[in-house]
Design a protein around this motif. Structure first.
Motif, mmCIF file in Angstrom:
data_model
loop_
_atom_site.group_PDB
_atom_site.id
_atom_site.type_symbol
_atom_site.label_atom_id
_atom_site.label_comp_id
_atom_site.label_asym_id
_atom_site.label_seq_id
_atom_site.Cartn_x
_atom_site.Cartn_y
_atom_site.Cartn_z
ATOM 1 N N LEU A 88 0.826 -1.211 0.000
ATOM 2 C CA LEU A 88 0.000 0.000 0.000
ATOM 3 C C LEU A 88 0.860 1.262 0.000
ATOM 4 O O LEU A 88 1.989 1.263 0.500
ATOM 5 N N PRO A 89 0.319 2.358 -0.525
ATOM 6 C CA PRO A 89 0.987 3.653 -0.356
ATOM 7 C C PRO A 89 1.149 3.959 1.128
ATOM 8 O O PRO A 89 0.388 3.474 1.977
ATOM 9 N N THR B 94 -3.630 -9.698 -2.149
ATOM 10 C CA THR B 94 -2.614 -10.442 -1.403
ATOM 11 C C THR B 94 -3.198 -11.008 -0.112
ATOM 12 O O THR B 94 -2.999 -12.187 0.213
ATOM 13 N N LEU B 95 -3.931 -10.189 0.632
ATOM 14 C CA LEU B 95 -4.518 -10.648 1.887
ATOM 15 C C LEU B 95 -5.490 -11.801 1.655
ATOM 16 O O LEU B 95 -5.449 -12.825 2.366
ATOM 17 N N ILE B 96 -6.365 -11.644 0.667
ATOM 18 C CA ILE B 96 -7.334 -12.702 0.387
ATOM 19 C C ILE B 96 -6.623 -13.960 -0.094
ATOM 20 O O ILE B 96 -6.979 -15.079 0.304
ATOM 21 N N SER B 97 -5.609 -13.806 -0.923
ATOM 22 C CA SER B 97 -4.899 -14.959 -1.459
ATOM 23 C C SER B 97 -4.173 -15.734 -0.359
ATOM 24 O O SER B 97 -4.170 -16.970 -0.351
ATOM 25 N N ILE B 98 -3.560 -15.020 0.576
ATOM 26 C CA ILE B 98 -2.859 -15.698 1.668
ATOM 27 C C ILE B 98 -3.852 -16.435 2.556
ATOM 28 O O ILE B 98 -3.652 -17.607 2.901
ATOM 29 N N TYR B 99 -4.949 -15.763 2.913
ATOM 30 C CA TYR B 99 -5.920 -16.417 3.798
ATOM 31 C C TYR B 99 -6.619 -17.583 3.102
ATOM 32 O O TYR B 99 -6.855 -18.636 3.713
ATOM 33 N N ARG B 100 -6.928 -17.417 1.828
ATOM 34 C CA ARG B 100 -7.556 -18.524 1.106
ATOM 35 C C ARG B 100 -6.553 -19.665 0.928
ATOM 36 O O ARG B 100 -6.944 -20.838 0.897
ATOM 37 N N GLY B 101 -5.271 -19.337 0.841
ATOM 38 C CA GLY B 101 -4.245 -20.368 0.789
ATOM 39 C C GLY B 101 -4.208 -21.205 2.058
ATOM 40 O O GLY B 101 -3.992 -22.423 2.018
ATOM 41 N N ARG C 263 3.872 -11.791 -6.948
ATOM 42 C CA ARG C 263 2.895 -11.848 -8.036
ATOM 43 C C ARG C 263 2.017 -10.598 -8.024
ATOM 44 O O ARG C 263 1.734 -10.015 -9.076
ATOM 45 N N ALA C 264 1.607 -10.185 -6.832
ATOM 46 C CA ALA C 264 0.786 -8.976 -6.729
ATOM 47 C C ALA C 264 1.565 -7.751 -7.183
ATOM 48 O O ALA C 264 1.017 -6.875 -7.861
ATOM 49 N N ALA C 265 2.849 -7.698 -6.809
ATOM 50 C CA ALA C 265 3.670 -6.558 -7.216
ATOM 51 C C ALA C 265 3.828 -6.512 -8.734
ATOM 52 O O ALA C 265 3.793 -5.431 -9.344
ATOM 53 N N ALA C 266 3.997 -7.682 -9.363
ATOM 54 C CA ALA C 266 4.110 -7.729 -10.821
ATOM 55 C C ALA C 266 2.821 -7.260 -11.483
ATOM 56 O O ALA C 266 2.838 -6.506 -12.467
ATOM 57 N N LEU C 267 1.700 -7.672 -10.932
ATOM 58 C CA LEU C 267 0.413 -7.237 -11.474
ATOM 59 C C LEU C 267 0.205 -5.733 -11.261
ATOM 60 O O LEU C 267 -0.397 -5.057 -12.097
ATOM 61 N N GLN C 268 0.726 -5.233 -10.142
ATOM 62 C CA GLN C 268 0.637 -3.800 -9.881
ATOM 63 C C GLN C 268 1.413 -3.007 -10.936
ATOM 64 O O GLN C 268 0.955 -1.965 -11.411
ATOM 65 N N LEU C 269 2.571 -3.518 -11.314
ATOM 66 C CA LEU C 269 3.356 -2.859 -12.356
ATOM 67 C C LEU C 269 2.615 -2.881 -13.692
ATOM 68 O O LEU C 269 2.636 -1.902 -14.444
ATOM 69 N N GLN C 270 1.946 -3.993 -13.981
ATOM 70 C CA GLN C 270 1.162 -4.077 -15.209
ATOM 71 C C GLN C 270 0.027 -3.055 -15.186
ATOM 72 O O GLN C 270 -0.291 -2.421 -16.215
#
Length: 301
Positions: free
Chosen positions: A32-33, A243-250, A280-287
Motif C-alpha cells: 500500500l501507499p 494479497t490478503l485474500i490470497s494468503i488467507y484462502r491459501g 505476483r501482486a507486485a508484478a500485477l501492480q506494475l502491469q
C-alpha cells in the motif's frame, strides 16, 4: 505537509506492532501507499490489543475491566486525549483521515467481550454475530482505508471478514479446544455425529473429515462472494487486498488438503509462499501502472 514528530513516533510504534504480530496481514500492508499502510498499522495495533486481552492469562473479571478501560481510552483519544499511550495518536489521525466510523471499534470490543463468557455457539447464526464483531468490522475499517465509492462494497467487506474468521476458526481448532472454546456450531457437530468431546480429544475420524469438508465449503462460499470487492476498492489498494485474500484462502486450501493436520500443527503458508504471493501482486501492480488493469477477482492464488 510534514507530520508532527509525536504523530510520526506513534505511527512508527504501530508499524512495529504490525511487523511483529501481523504474520499474514503485513504482507499485504507493504503493497500500500505510505498513508494507507500507516493507517492500517494503527488500526491493527488497536485491534491487536483487544485480542491480546481476550486471549491473555488474566481472569475474566480483569479482562472485562481492561476492555472497558480500552473502550474509554479510545473514546478519549477521539477527543484528542492520548493519555501517553503510543498507539492512540496514530489511531485518532487514521480515523479522521479515512472517516472510519467509531462504532466499528465498539463492535470489535463487544466481540472480544463475547469471548469472556461464550465458549460455544449453538447455530451458525449465533456464530455469525461473533464473526461480524471480531472480523467483519476489521474488514469495514480496512475498506475505509483502502478507499471505495460503491456502497455495495460494505456488504462484501463484511463477507470477506467472515471468510477470514472462519479460516481462523478451522486453523485454530486444537488451540481453541484446549482452552475450552469450540467455535464450530454445535448444530454442525450434531449433523455429522461428531461430539464436542471428540474435538477436544483431537480425534480425526471419518465424521471429522466430513465435518471439515462442510466447514471448508462454507468458508469458500464467503470468499467467492467477497472476490468482487477487490475491484471495488481504489486501484492503488487492489494488490494489497488481493494479497490478503490470497494468503488467507491459501490457508483454507491447506486445511482442505489435510484436515486432520489441524490437530498436529497450525495450518499456514510458508514465508516463501507468502513472498511468492506478494511478488505476483507486485508484478500485477506494475502491469496496472503500465495501463493494463488485471481482473483481480479472477486471479485466485
Amino acid at each position: 505537509m510534514l507530520m508532527p514528530t509525536a504523530l510520526q513516533n506513534s505511527y512508527r510504534y504501530c508499524q512495529s506492532i504490525a511487523r511483529q504480530r501481523a504474520r499474514n496481514f503485513y504482507y499485504g500492508f507493504r503493497l500500500l501507499p505510505r498513508s494507507r499502510r500507516n493507517a492500517l498499522c494503527a488500526v491493527y495495533a488497536v485491534m491487536r490489543y483487544c485480542d491480546d486481552v481476550a486471549d491473555g492469562n488474566a481472569d475474566s473479571v480483569e479482562k472485562a475491566q481492561r476492555l472497558r478501560q480500552w473502550r474509554e481510552s479510545l473514546g478519549r483519544a477521539l477527543q484528542g486525549d492520548y493519555e501517553g499511550n503510543p498507539i492512540l495518536q496514530a489511531f485518532h489521525h487514521a480515523v479522521r483521515q479515512y472517516a472510519i466510523p467509531a462504532e466499528y471499534f465498539w463492535e470489535l470490543i463487544a466481540g472480544a467481550e463475547m469471548d469472556l463468557s461464550i465458549h460455544r455457539y449453538r447455530t451458525f447464526e449465533d456464530l455469525h454475530q461473533y464473526c461480524y464483531r471480531v472480523a467483519s468490522v476489521v474488514g469495514l475499517c480496512s475498506l475505509h482505508i483502502l478507499g471505495f465509492r460503491d456502497p455495495a462494497a460494505t456488504m462484501l467487506a463484511e463477507e470477506c471478514g467472515i471468510a477470514f474468521q472462519l479460516t481462523n476458526i478451522l486453523r485454530d481448532l486444537r488451540q481453541d479446544a484446549q482452552s475450552g472454546r469450540i467455535y464450530l456450531p454445535l448444530e454442525d457437530l450434531e449433523r455429522f455425529h461428531y461430539p464436542a468431546e471428540a474435538l477436544e480429544a483431537g480425534i480425526a475420524n471419518p465424521q471429522f473429515q466430513q465435518l471439515m469438508l462442510f466447514e471448508v465449503a462454507r468458508a469458500h462460499s464467503f470468499y467467492q462472494r467477497a472476490f468482487p470487492l477487490i475491484g471495488m476498492v481504489e486501484p492503488e489498494s487492489r494488490p494489497a487486498l488481493w494479497t490478503l485474500i490470497s494468503i488467507y484462502r491459501g490457508i483454507l486450501k491447506a486445511i482442505e488438503r489435510n484436515p486432520e493436520a489441524v490437530f498436529i500443527r497450525r495450518a499456514g503458508l510458508s514465508g516463501i509462499e507468502k513472498v511468492g504471493v506478494v511478488l505476483r501482486a507486485a508484478a500485477l501492480q506494475l502491469q496496472r501502472k503500465a495501463g493494463w488493469e488485471p481482473r483481480w477477482e479472477r486471479l485466485h492464488a
